[in-house]
Write an enzyme that holds these catalytic residues in place. Structure first.
Site, PDB file in Angstrom:
ATOM      1  N   ARG A 197     -22.018   7.639   7.830  1.00  0.00           N
ATOM      2  CA  ARG A 197     -22.364   8.667   8.807  1.00  0.00           C
ATOM      3  C   ARG A 197     -21.117   9.457   9.219  1.00  0.00           C
ATOM      4  O   ARG A 197     -21.201  10.649   9.506  1.00  0.00           O
ATOM      5  CB  ARG A 197     -23.042   8.036  10.017  1.00  0.00           C
ATOM      6  CG  ARG A 197     -24.397   7.434   9.680  1.00  0.00           C
ATOM      7  CD  ARG A 197     -25.170   6.995  10.901  1.00  0.00           C
ATOM      8  NE  ARG A 197     -26.489   6.495  10.512  1.00  0.00           N
ATOM      9  CZ  ARG A 197     -27.537   6.402  11.333  1.00  0.00           C
ATOM     10  NH1 ARG A 197     -27.411   6.777  12.593  1.00  0.00           N
ATOM     11  NH2 ARG A 197     -28.697   5.947  10.904  1.00  0.00           N
ATOM     12  N   ARG A 249     -29.557   7.130   6.613  1.00  0.00           N
ATOM     13  CA  ARG A 249     -30.310   5.876   6.630  1.00  0.00           C
ATOM     14  C   ARG A 249     -30.501   5.392   5.201  1.00  0.00           C
ATOM     15  O   ARG A 249     -31.395   5.839   4.490  1.00  0.00           O
ATOM     16  CB  ARG A 249     -31.658   6.093   7.323  1.00  0.00           C
ATOM     17  CG  ARG A 249     -32.378   4.791   7.687  1.00  0.00           C
ATOM     18  CD  ARG A 249     -33.663   5.073   8.444  1.00  0.00           C
ATOM     19  NE  ARG A 249     -33.405   5.658   9.738  1.00  0.00           N
ATOM     20  CZ  ARG A 249     -33.152   4.971  10.862  1.00  0.00           C
ATOM     21  NH1 ARG A 249     -33.116   3.644  10.808  1.00  0.00           N
ATOM     22  NH2 ARG A 249     -32.931   5.580  12.008  1.00  0.00           N
ATOM     23  N   GLU A 301     -26.679   9.002  16.005  1.00  0.00           N
ATOM     24  CA  GLU A 301     -25.953   7.756  16.285  1.00  0.00           C
ATOM     25  C   GLU A 301     -24.935   7.447  15.194  1.00  0.00           C
ATOM     26  O   GLU A 301     -25.235   7.506  14.007  1.00  0.00           O
ATOM     27  CB  GLU A 301     -26.933   6.592  16.395  1.00  0.00           C
ATOM     28  CG  GLU A 301     -26.258   5.251  16.652  1.00  0.00           C
ATOM     29  CD  GLU A 301     -27.173   4.066  16.432  1.00  0.00           C
ATOM     30  OE1 GLU A 301     -26.648   2.966  16.212  1.00  0.00           O
ATOM     31  OE2 GLU A 301     -28.413   4.242  16.448  1.00  0.00           O
ATOM     32  N   ARG A 341     -29.550  -3.293   4.632  1.00  0.00           N
ATOM     33  CA  ARG A 341     -30.723  -3.324   5.506  1.00  0.00           C
ATOM     34  C   ARG A 341     -31.955  -2.861   4.740  1.00  0.00           C
ATOM     35  O   ARG A 341     -31.946  -1.820   4.101  1.00  0.00           O
ATOM     36  CB  ARG A 341     -30.499  -2.450   6.751  1.00  0.00           C
ATOM     37  CG  ARG A 341     -29.363  -2.984   7.612  1.00  0.00           C
ATOM     38  CD  ARG A 341     -29.194  -2.237   8.908  1.00  0.00           C
ATOM     39  NE  ARG A 341     -28.004  -2.706   9.621  1.00  0.00           N
ATOM     40  CZ  ARG A 341     -27.570  -2.220  10.780  1.00  0.00           C
ATOM     41  NH1 ARG A 341     -28.240  -1.239  11.364  1.00  0.00           N
ATOM     42  NH2 ARG A 341     -26.487  -2.701  11.355  1.00  0.00           N
ATOM     43  N   SER A 346     -22.858   1.891  17.996  1.00  0.00           N
ATOM     44  CA  SER A 346     -23.596   1.261  19.081  1.00  0.00           C
ATOM     45  C   SER A 346     -22.754   0.096  19.584  1.00  0.00           C
ATOM     46  O   SER A 346     -22.402  -0.795  18.810  1.00  0.00           O
ATOM     47  CB  SER A 346     -24.960   0.764  18.582  1.00  0.00           C
ATOM     48  OG  SER A 346     -25.776   0.353  19.648  1.00  0.00           O
TER      49      SER A 346
END
Length: 427
Positions: A391, A276, A348, A261, A351
């Site tokens: 994560r 991130r 998070e 990403r 999701s």
């Protein structure tokens, strides 16, 4: 993508839903383009009918020896063809513009999705586990991993750049252990595992909604291919352009892939550690479901993600994303947030979304159920992280750290770590 007729017949409701989603939607522009498209279709059909009628008359006139009248009719057909070409071009222009409006319009939120402006309006659904209270000065995972010699951020920058990670020794093994544990657990719960390409074409990314709207968040090759941002892209498009049988549903797929990403809109956020980054590992879950069963399938998918966290013994909470925070393709989303001591907060880690028929319409994925209806219908597609591996590693390191700077390996991961029970500083 939303159905054209649905938008036309529910224009006020769509406009209100887009307002709740903080999404731009010009109802007047949609109506203008829709009217232009429909007028263009009507004009085309009228001209085609005139041409067909006149063409038939030409044959009859020729048989009757009325050559001059036949030539006049031919000239009339040529004139109609010119008018038809102009009408078709005008209709195609309106059709393309209308298609772009629909492609850029997000999914309709489900009625059970809470209305809210942003992440601050996401209600908590439940919690599991109790955050640990340390009797020593704990470390953030970026310091802990560096001190243990299992995460090397400086050399990652040398090799690639900022927001990349280099894992070594027990760090590399822990990443692999988490991937294998997650994938095996999902397979044991009925998911079929796939090993898809890490690159996708534009059509595939359009099918799940990343294109055209979010191209700036993707890494693109010179040949026009894209590095996938999630395995959802590939797993959802496996059946693009296909008609499934109702007896096959729900299909439950999972896959591990590296994910890439650009994170163009997240400058300055979570710049330290594993939270991130530009490249990360993830085990993804995807389902193809019947419309009447998809929201039950969503709850089951959330439970599958929770199962991973529970087996790892990591405290977490489940929140329901509000209209202002759900993703572009989603109608309803639950986020799982794991406890990270370094943030003194939940972050998070998964999701899980029900995209209803939004992606299926874009990718043309349908199913047939002759016992209950004629023809075909679009399936509902669902996706969920099961889990984001980096994560998860951050959460394991921080929650399982010990006073001497070592990290206890969660019991469920010990077999995947070759029997290693404690990660200690590496030379």
């Amino acid at each position: 993508m939303l159905d054209l007729r649905f938008v036309r017949e529910n224009l006020d409701a769509v406009a209100e839903a887009m307002k709740n989603r903080n999404a731009k939607f010009d109802a007047a522009r949609f109506s203008e383009l829709d009217e232009a498209r429909r007028a263009g279709i009507a004009e085309e059909e009228s001209l085609q009918a005139q041409r067909n009628k006149t063409s038939k008359e030409i044959g009859a006139l020729m048989k009757q020896g009325k050559k001059d009248e036949a030539e006049a009719a031919k000239a009339q057909v040529r004139e109609i063809n010119e008018q038809l070409a102009a009408a078709s071009a005008k209709r195609a222009e309106a059709d393309e513009a209308l298609q772009q409006v629909l492609m850029g319009t997000p999914n309709m939120p489900d009625a059970t999705t809470p209305v809210g402006a942003d992440e601050n309006d996401n209600p908590e659904v439940r919690r599991w586990g109790t955050p640990r209270e340390f009797d020593f000065e704990f470390k953030a995972h970026w310091d802990l991993g560096t001190d243990l010699g299992i995460i090397d951020f400086e050399r990652a920058v040398k090799l690639a750049g900022t927001r990349f990670v280099l894992l070594g020794g027990a760090g590399a093994r822990l990443e692999r252990a988490l991937i294998n544990f997650m994938a095996n657990t999902h397979v044991d719960r009925g998911y079929k595992e796939w090993w898809p390409p890490a690159m996708a074409n534009a059509t595939t990314l359009t099918g799940t909604g990343q294109l055209p709207k979010f191209e700036e968040d993707l890494f693109k090759t010179r040949e026009g291919m894209y590095l996938i941002p999630t395995a959802e892209v590939q797993l959802t498009n496996i059946h693009a352009g296909e008609v499934l049988d109702a007896s096959q549903l729900p299909l439950k797929y999972c896959a591990y892939t590296p994910c890439f990403r650009e994170e163009a809109g997240s400058a300055g956020r979570d710049t330290r550690g594993l939270i991130r980054v530009h490249q990360f590992d993830k085990v993804e879950m995807v389902k193809y479901a019947k419309p009447e069963e998809s929201f039950d399938d969503l709850e089951a998918m959330v439970a599958d993600a929770e199962n991973i966290l529970q087996q790892l013994g990591l405290p977490y909470r489940v929140i329901s994303l509000c209209t202002g925070d759900i993703g572009f393709s989603s109608a309803k989303t639950y986020d799982l947030e794991v406890w990270l001591p370094s943030y003194n907060a939940y972050k998070e880690i998964s999701s899980c979304s029900d995209c209803t028929d939004f992606q299926a319409r874009r990718a043309n994925i349908k199913y047939r159920d002759p016992d209950n209806f004629k023809g075909t219908r679009y399936v509902h597609t669902l996706n969920g992280s099961g889990l984001a591996v980096g994560r998860t590693m951050a959460a394991v390191l921080e929650n399982y750290q010990q006073a001497d700077g070592s990290v206890k390996v969660p019991d469920v991961l010990v077999p995947y770590m070759g029997g290693l029970e404690v990660i200690r500083p590496e030379a």
